[in-house]
Design an enzyme around this catalytic site. Structure first.
Site: not given
Ligand SMILES: *Cc1c(COP(=O)(O)O)cnc(C)c1O
Length: 371
Positions: A35, A135, A259, A307
């Site tokens: 998956k 679940r 940053y 990024m």
């Protein structure tokens, strides 16, 4: 020159890990869970590499199954959540996809569809039982009546009973044994094949092996168990995420990097810039010191991931220079080790790799001096 970031994917390692899973749970059949695009490794390539070994595959939804079907994969495909809407049933039946049935609404919709269409024969059904994960799955007390509904309304349905383990990666946790007992001691189960084990069950809990195992993460060489565990050591990493240093500079003590100025040099420091960032799926939450492999050693991440780029402290590797190969995870740096530094698990790093990263399927991963 093209951007150097690449995920190399070793199909030999994938096959090796599949065969280990088979060996560790030799009494069971091993269904390969592919998956989420085979946990980021490319579902079609993974299925092609495994289809002579694996008797069946598992995916999360019909869209994932269709991708395999359209690529010509012939093996049965199990839909791990069955159908989300009864509108999917004609295609599911036409293709013969195997279905997990986990809820009363699915059973109602399925039976209504079969009655309306005069359908008597369905592809194999895996009935999910909730043994404690809470679940998906039928409550154990409801199982008898669910089975009765199916056997009364269908001609000889093929049923497998399955459950999912919530804490099999915790080696001393009693819950796995309790979940096993709840399923295996159920009076309804004697006549049906059973499936409990995910990767952690295969590696650590033999009573979970039963008739079918469902390995996912271990196929990709990332263990759900601790790194030191001997079975973890036997796995081979399938994905190697590599890039290059594209710039190197010296900064003075007291200067900050990136940053927010999170990294501040305490001494004259060599900073290397790697072409890889959160826009590729490398986690922005990576902490100071997260390891990156350069010139045969681990160097620490220095400053926030941005990024397209991340920065490392190269002070201990004075010979490092622009153009040098960099391994973000792979043969020398376990994806689990990186995940620990990012407060996450290998699953999210592998499935989180974004389409911008080119995938390069190979037999054997190259050494870090060769890419
Ligand atoms: C994803 C999944 C698995 C595989 O789990 P791993 O921990 O990756 O081995 C097995 N069973 C079900 C139902 C799943 O959804």
């Amino acid at each position: 020159m093209a951007r150097p970031l690449t995920a190399q994917i070793s199909l030999d390692a994938l096959r090796h890990n599949y065969q280990l899973a088979q060996h560790w749970s030799a009494s069971a059949q091993t269904l390969a869970v592919i998956k989420a695009d085979a946990y980021g490794h490319g579902a079609v390539q993974a299925a092609q590499a495994l289809q002579d070994l694996a008797p069946a595959f598992a995916v999360a939804c019909i869209e994932e199954a269709e991708t395999l079907y359209q690529a010509g994969i012939q093996r049965p495909i199990l839909l791990l959540e069955g159908f989300f809407s009864a509108e999917e049933l004609p295609l599911i039946l036409a293709r013969g996809y195997w279905m997990v049935i986990h809820s009363h609404w699915q059973l109602r919709d399925l039976m209504a569809f079969c009655q309306a269409q005069g359908v008597q024969n369905l592809p194999p059904i895996w009935l999910k039982v909730d043994t404690g994960m809470h679940r998906l799955g039928f409550e154990p007390q409801a199982l008898d009546s669910v089975i009765q509904t199916l056997t009364q309304q269908l001609a000889r349905p093929s049923l497998t009973l399955m459950t999912h383990l919530a804490r099999a990666d915790e080696l001393d946790q009693p819950m796995t044994t309790q979940q096993c007992s709840t399923l295996l001691q159920h009076p309804a189960i004697a006549h049906y094949p059973k499936s409990l084990a995910n990767s952690a069950g295969i590696m650590h809990w033999p009573t979970t092996h039963q008739d079918w195992t469902r390995p996912g993460i271990l196929l990709y060489g990332a263990s759900p168990l601790p790194l030191e565990h001997p079975k973890t050591q036997a796995l081979r990493p399938v994905m190697q995420l590599t890039s290059r240093l594209i710039s190197v500079r010296e900064i003075a003590a007291g200067e900050a990097v990136g940053y927010g100025g999170r990294f501040i040099a305490t001494q004259p420091t060599r900073i290397g810039v790697v072409a890889c960032g959160y826009g590729d799926g490398y986690p922005r939450q990576a902490k100071e010191g997260t390891p990156v492999w350069i010139r045969g050693q681990k160097v620490p991440l220095a400053g926030r991931v941005s990024m397209d780029l991340l920065t490392v402290d190269l002070t201990q590797v004075p010979s490092a220079q622009a153009g040098d190969p960099v391994e973000l995870w792979g043969q020398h740096l376990a994806v689990n080790e990186v995940a620990q530094h990012c407060d996450t698990i290998s699953y999210t790093l592998l499935t989180g790799l974004l389409p911008r990263v080119s995938r390069d399927h190979v037999s054997v991963l190259p050494e870090s001096t060769e890419f």
